[in-house]
Design a protein around this motif. Structure first.
Motif: not given
Length: 135
Positions: A16-26, A84-96
């Motif tokens: 849920g947080i990853i989805i909300v993060f992606k929408i708002n980061l865009d 899940m923690m590794v996935f969240a970290t990887f996804f957030i740094f990749l989007q950054q």
């Protein structure tokens, strides 16, 4: 049973947080002037997406068995939470790093660090609660 409920809470929270993060980061990448509005929407989205995981954590905590859980029963749920923690970290740094102009870099980095802390909060709680009841 309780360790799997903790793991489910972590999975639901991170997704849920990853989805909300992606929408708002865009939105921030499109128009950096909307940073405050995007952050407000992000915090509201995080609060909504963390409501069910918090209820699950409370339910699992209430239903923790009287006898301690053997460590071998925690391997799979703990691995799920850690992944899940590794996935969240990887996804957030990749989007950054993707599609960020030089002028937006500082705003995106600060937004990403906030998201990283919030995305890992429920998994950390889940891990601590799992290991509190070890035999």
């Amino acid at each position: 049973m309780a360790p799997y409920i903790f793991a489910a809470a972590a999975v639901i929270a991170v997704i849920g947080i990853i989805i909300v993060f992606k929408i708002n980061l865009d939105k921030i990448k499109e128009n950096p002037d909307l940073m405050e509005k995007a952050q407000t929407n992000f915090f509201i989205g995080v609060a909504i997406s963390e409501s069910l995981p918090l209820i699950l954590i409370i339910y699992a905590f209430i239903n923790i068995q009287e006898e301690p859980v053997p460590v071998d029963e925690l391997y799979i749920p703990a691995l799920i939470v850690i992944m899940m923690m590794v996935f969240a970290t990887f996804f957030i740094f990749l989007q950054q790093k993707v599609d960020v102009e030089e002028g937006q870099k500082q705003q995106v980095i600060s937004f990403s660090m906030i998201a990283l802390a919030l995305a890992n909060s429920i998994p950390i709680i889940a891990l601590v609660m799992m290991f509190m009841n070890i035999a």
